[in-house]
Design a protein around this motif. Structure first.
Motif, PDB file in Angstrom:
ATOM      1  N   UNK A 223       0.816  -1.204   0.000  1.00  0.00           N
ATOM      2  CA  UNK A 223       0.000   0.000   0.000  1.00  0.00           C
ATOM      3  C   UNK A 223       0.858   1.266   0.000  1.00  0.00           C
ATOM      4  N   UNK A 224       0.202   2.387  -0.293  1.00  0.00           N
ATOM      5  CA  UNK A 224       0.855   3.683  -0.227  1.00  0.00           C
ATOM      6  C   UNK A 224       1.172   4.001   1.234  1.00  0.00           C
ATOM      7  N   UNK A 225       2.415   4.314   1.566  1.00  0.00           N
ATOM      8  CA  UNK A 225       2.789   4.535   2.977  1.00  0.00           C
ATOM      9  C   UNK A 225       1.980   5.623   3.666  1.00  0.00           C
ATOM     10  N   UNK A 226       1.688   6.714   2.975  1.00  0.00           N
ATOM     11  CA  UNK A 226       0.940   7.803   3.600  1.00  0.00           C
ATOM     12  C   UNK A 226      -0.504   7.390   3.875  1.00  0.00           C
ATOM     13  N   UNK A 227      -1.108   6.671   2.931  1.00  0.00           N
ATOM     14  CA  UNK A 227      -2.487   6.243   3.137  1.00  0.00           C
ATOM     15  C   UNK A 227      -2.577   5.191   4.238  1.00  0.00           C
ATOM     16  N   UNK A 228      -1.562   4.352   4.324  1.00  0.00           N
ATOM     17  CA  UNK A 228      -1.570   3.375   5.407  1.00  0.00           C
ATOM     18  C   UNK A 228      -1.344   4.070   6.749  1.00  0.00           C
ATOM     19  N   UNK A 229      -0.498   5.096   6.759  1.00  0.00           N
ATOM     20  CA  UNK A 229      -0.312   5.877   7.988  1.00  0.00           C
ATOM     21  C   UNK A 229      -1.619   6.549   8.405  1.00  0.00           C
ATOM     22  N   UNK A 230      -2.440   6.929   7.424  1.00  0.00           N
ATOM     23  CA  UNK A 230      -3.766   7.478   7.743  1.00  0.00           C
ATOM     24  C   UNK A 230      -4.587   6.457   8.520  1.00  0.00           C
ATOM     25  N   UNK A 255      11.554  -2.174   0.608  1.00  0.00           N
ATOM     26  CA  UNK A 255      12.323  -1.341   1.534  1.00  0.00           C
ATOM     27  C   UNK A 255      11.909   0.130   1.463  1.00  0.00           C
ATOM     28  N   UNK A 256      11.770   0.665   0.261  1.00  0.00           N
ATOM     29  CA  UNK A 256      11.491   2.082   0.095  1.00  0.00           C
ATOM     30  C   UNK A 256      10.166   2.457   0.753  1.00  0.00           C
ATOM     31  N   UNK A 257       9.135   1.655   0.536  1.00  0.00           N
ATOM     32  CA  UNK A 257       7.825   1.978   1.089  1.00  0.00           C
ATOM     33  C   UNK A 257       7.784   1.741   2.598  1.00  0.00           C
ATOM     34  N   UNK A 258       8.487   0.727   3.078  1.00  0.00           N
ATOM     35  CA  UNK A 258       8.508   0.488   4.528  1.00  0.00           C
ATOM     36  C   UNK A 258       9.201   1.649   5.242  1.00  0.00           C
ATOM     37  N   UNK A 259      10.297   2.112   4.678  1.00  0.00           N
ATOM     38  CA  UNK A 259      11.002   3.261   5.261  1.00  0.00           C
ATOM     39  C   UNK A 259      10.110   4.502   5.215  1.00  0.00           C
ATOM     40  N   UNK A 260       9.421   4.709   4.105  1.00  0.00           N
ATOM     41  CA  UNK A 260       8.539   5.872   3.981  1.00  0.00           C
ATOM     42  C   UNK A 260       7.417   5.818   5.014  1.00  0.00           C
ATOM     43  N   UNK A 261       6.903   4.619   5.295  1.00  0.00           N
ATOM     44  CA  UNK A 261       5.868   4.471   6.315  1.00  0.00           C
ATOM     45  C   UNK A 261       6.410   4.842   7.692  1.00  0.00           C
ATOM     46  N   UNK A 262       7.605   4.364   8.008  1.00  0.00           N
ATOM     47  CA  UNK A 262       8.226   4.703   9.289  1.00  0.00           C
ATOM     48  C   UNK A 262       8.438   6.217   9.409  1.00  0.00           C
ATOM     49  N   UNK A 284      19.375  -7.860   8.007  1.00  0.00           N
ATOM     50  CA  UNK A 284      20.784  -7.663   7.649  1.00  0.00           C
ATOM     51  C   UNK A 284      20.919  -6.573   6.587  1.00  0.00           C
ATOM     52  N   UNK A 285      20.035  -6.577   5.628  1.00  0.00           N
ATOM     53  CA  UNK A 285      20.049  -5.553   4.572  1.00  0.00           C
ATOM     54  C   UNK A 285      19.837  -4.164   5.148  1.00  0.00           C
ATOM     55  N   UNK A 286      18.970  -4.061   6.149  1.00  0.00           N
ATOM     56  CA  UNK A 286      18.557  -2.761   6.680  1.00  0.00           C
ATOM     57  C   UNK A 286      19.230  -2.414   8.004  1.00  0.00           C
ATOM     58  N   UNK A 287      20.366  -2.979   8.271  1.00  0.00           N
ATOM     59  CA  UNK A 287      20.978  -2.786   9.592  1.00  0.00           C
ATOM     60  C   UNK A 287      21.177  -1.305   9.925  1.00  0.00           C
ATOM     61  N   UNK A 288      21.494  -0.487   8.939  1.00  0.00           N
ATOM     62  CA  UNK A 288      21.697   0.936   9.212  1.00  0.00           C
ATOM     63  C   UNK A 288      20.383   1.693   9.440  1.00  0.00           C
ATOM     64  N   UNK A 289      19.273   1.070   9.085  1.00  0.00           N
ATOM     65  CA  UNK A 289      17.969   1.713   9.238  1.00  0.00           C
ATOM     66  C   UNK A 289      17.248   1.310  10.520  1.00  0.00           C
ATOM     67  N   UNK A 290      17.785   0.353  11.253  1.00  0.00           N
ATOM     68  CA  UNK A 290      17.095  -0.144  12.442  1.00  0.00           C
ATOM     69  C   UNK A 290      16.805   0.962  13.472  1.00  0.00           C
ATOM     70  N   UNK A 291      17.725   1.905  13.715  1.00  0.00           N
ATOM     71  CA  UNK A 291      17.386   3.001  14.643  1.00  0.00           C
ATOM     72  C   UNK A 291      16.180   3.823  14.171  1.00  0.00           C
ATOM     73  N   UNK A 292      16.062   4.012  12.858  1.00  0.00           N
ATOM     74  CA  UNK A 292      14.903   4.720  12.315  1.00  0.00           C
ATOM     75  C   UNK A 292      13.620   3.938  12.601  1.00  0.00           C
ATOM     76  N   UNK A 293      13.664   2.627  12.376  1.00  0.00           N
ATOM     77  CA  UNK A 293      12.500   1.795  12.639  1.00  0.00           C
ATOM     78  C   UNK A 293      12.082   1.916  14.106  1.00  0.00           C
ATOM     79  N   UNK A 297       8.479   3.576  16.335  1.00  0.00           N
ATOM     80  CA  UNK A 297       7.639   2.804  17.251  1.00  0.00           C
ATOM     81  C   UNK A 297       7.758   1.309  17.112  1.00  0.00           C
ATOM     82  N   UNK A 298       8.553   0.822  16.145  1.00  0.00           N
ATOM     83  CA  UNK A 298       8.728  -0.621  15.979  1.00  0.00           C
ATOM     84  C   UNK A 298       9.546  -1.159  17.153  1.00  0.00           C
ATOM     85  N   UNK A 299       8.931  -2.013  17.955  1.00  0.00           N
ATOM     86  CA  UNK A 299       9.597  -2.488  19.174  1.00  0.00           C
ATOM     87  C   UNK A 299       9.765  -3.999  19.222  1.00  0.00           C
ATOM     88  N   UNK A 300       9.050  -4.743  18.360  1.00  0.00           N
ATOM     89  CA  UNK A 300       9.071  -6.205  18.464  1.00  0.00           C
ATOM     90  C   UNK A 300       9.188  -6.794  17.071  1.00  0.00           C
TER      91      UNK A 300
END
Length: 533
Positions: A223-230, A255-262, A284-293, A297-300
């Motif tokens: 889905x579109x990240x902004x609409x899902x955030x809605x 990856x792009x849409x998941x990051x945009x949602x976050x 492993x691919x997104x190791x540098x993005x984990x702090x952003x996640x 609010x991603x905790x689990x």
């Protein structure tokens, strides 16, 4: 038109240990129906409210519905069939409809066992159900049903499965109605807050051999990240949801849409925590993005680590290694998230040594949580065919992730269960006294102690892992797995079924395979069957 939606009253002792989960299908199907003008909807959650059959029958009678809908995953199928039988008895003139993953693939068997079910919706149902209900409303469904794509039904004793409906390409066109749910009933125990299970994406490009979700959804869409955030903002603001878990098989694939949602959640300052299931390789691919996640609010994060041996990982077609599993867990913990490892137990080559190996790896990997899930041989998954006549137990009510179904070559099912329970006891006893109380991060400490509370509560009530089936005599325990013995077959019986009972076979390709079915539910002799597609 009065439409009644029912979640069947089925319990297993698995995911329910964390709380009561809202059935997302109600919001998505209900939203589609309301969008089509059908606003006289009521939902009864017989599962969460633990409504006895007699009481449910009376509820149906009082509502006098024109259409009754239910859903079914595999272990829920018998209760779902019974639920619609109650509906037929309480409201004789109603139309009964069943959806979900099990009837999608096993529609012929379901209709043979439960001829009181008028229609089975095959696959994702939002568009199918609207077309079907419109035909019911017009009073023309009997004449038109052959042209409605994506359904199955009985006609003159024959199972008719119409051609599959194309997948819904634009998921952003869906308008789920979350107001249909009774939100005060859906509490996530670890955080003592309301919980939701929305869809960000559907489908999966991977083809794990023990899984069937990728077959059900057929195509990966996001889905579109902004609409899902809605949608998330609506759940938080209007329904006071404090935790959600994505229903997606693998939400981080795009990856792009998941990051945009976050980033959208962070920008809107939406006060909510959430969890996902995902692949080790994505972490492993997104190791540098984990702090952003984590800031979003991603905790689990529950990882499909699955196996303690590379041979099993390769067999499952997981495309990961043992070393990658360990690294992914470490990276998640370093980012301040809860890392959960999943193990699949109870295949035919299980031994006391392999069970012990999963515990040793759980200690070596150091996940915050670990789950030992019993292998469930979905009759519409690839591994089911490979196992063949080893799948002696066809009691689907026990296909619940906590009951050993396959008989290993070197140990009994009961021994597998005891070994897994021993792993749970050792793992969480250690966490209780040596780890959780001493976690520095205040939120994570509260979260893990909340998880411990959920384990303790369901263990005390013997709901965790269906502990009621254990009977202790001194220091030893006897196990009653509770199988319906009429559904435990010999290998010779399985061979006969394969030859004579096409109604037991899964339609895994959405082809539609009409089969003659007698009123009692048994298939006609082979020469009486009609071939179709």
């Amino acid at each position: 038109m009065r439409i009644l939606m029912i979640q069947p009253n089925y319990h297993a002792g698995g995911a329910e240990i964390a709380g009561n989960w809202p059935p997302g299908w109600v919001a998505y199907i209900g939203g589609a129906l309301k969008g089509a003008g059908y606003t006289n909807l009521r939902f009864v959650d017989a599962m969460t409210r633990n409504i006895a059959d007699a009481d449910l029958e009376e509820i149906i009678r009082r509502n006098s519905p024109d259409v009754v809908m239910a859903t079914a995953i595999t272990p829920m199928i018998y209760q779902a069939q019974k639920t619609l039988e109650l509906a037929r008895r309480a409201a004789p003139g109603c139309v009964t409809v069943l959806g979900g993953i099990h009837p999608t693939f096993m529609y012929a068997q379901v209709l043979g066992e439960a001829p009181w079910i008028d229609y089975i919706v095959r696959g994702e149902g939002e568009e199918i159900i609207v077309e079907l209900v419109r035909a019911i409303d017009r009073g023309t469904h009997l004449a038109e049903r052959g042209s409605i794509q994506g359904i199955a039904f009985l006609e003159d004793g024959k199972v008719v499965a119409t051609p599959a409906r194309p997948v819904i390409e634009d998921l952003d066109g869906l308008r789920p109605d979350w107001s249909l749910l009774e939100w005060d009933r859906y509490i996530y125990v670890p955080l003592n807050t309301r919980v939701a299970v929305p869809n960000f994406a559907r489908g999966c490009p991977f083809t794990c051999r023990f899984c069937s979700q990728w077959k059900f959804w057929r195509k990966y869409r996001v889905r579109d990240p902004k609409k899902f955030a809605d949608e998330i903002e609506t759940l938080v603001r209007e329904h006071q949801v404090g935790f959600f878990i994505l229903a997606d098989e693998e939400p981080t694939i795009h990856r792009k849409k998941f990051v945009a949602f976050c980033e959208e959640l962070i920008a809107r300052k939406i006060d909510v925590h959430w969890g996902i299931n995902t692949r080790v390789t994505d972490i492993l691919r997104d190791r540098d993005l984990l702090p952003l996640f984590r800031r979003a609010g991603l905790v689990h994060v529950s990882l499909g680590t699955e196996a303690a041996a590379q041979l099993k990982l390769d067999r499952f077609r997981k495309e990961t290694t043992i070393e990658q599993n360990k690294l992914a867990i470490r990276l998640l913990k370093e980012a301040g998230m809860v890392a959960e490892a999943q193990f699949i137990m109870g295949l035919e080559n299980e031994t006391p040594q392999t069970i012990e190996e999963t515990y040793r790896l759980a200690q070596d990997w150091k996940p915050d949580m670990a789950n030992w899930n019993m292998y469930t041989p979905w009759p519409f998954a690839e591994l089911f065919e490979e196992l063949g006549d080893r799948v002696e137990v066809r009691d689907y009510a026990k296909y619940n992730f906590v009951t050993p179904i396959i008989q290993p070559e070197q140990m009994s099912r009961e021994q597998v269960l005891k070994g897994v329970l021993k792993n749970y006891a050792r793992f969480y006893l250690r966490k209780t006294f040596l780890e959780y109380p001493w976690i520095r991060d205040r939120f994570k400490r509260r979260y893990m102690l909340g998880c411990l509370k959920a384990f303790a509560k369901t263990t005390a009530t013997k709901k965790f892992y269906d502990l009621e089936r254990l009977r202790y005599k001194g220091l030893s325990a006897e196990v009653d797995l509770g199988f319906d013995q009429s559904k435990v077959l010999t290998r010779d019986q399985i061979a006969v079924l394969k030859q004579r009972r096409a109604d037991l076979e899964a339609d895994v390709n959405f082809r539609g395979t009409p089969v003659k079915v007698m009123a009692c539910g048994g298939a006609s002799p082979p020469q009486a069957r009609e071939q179709g597609g």
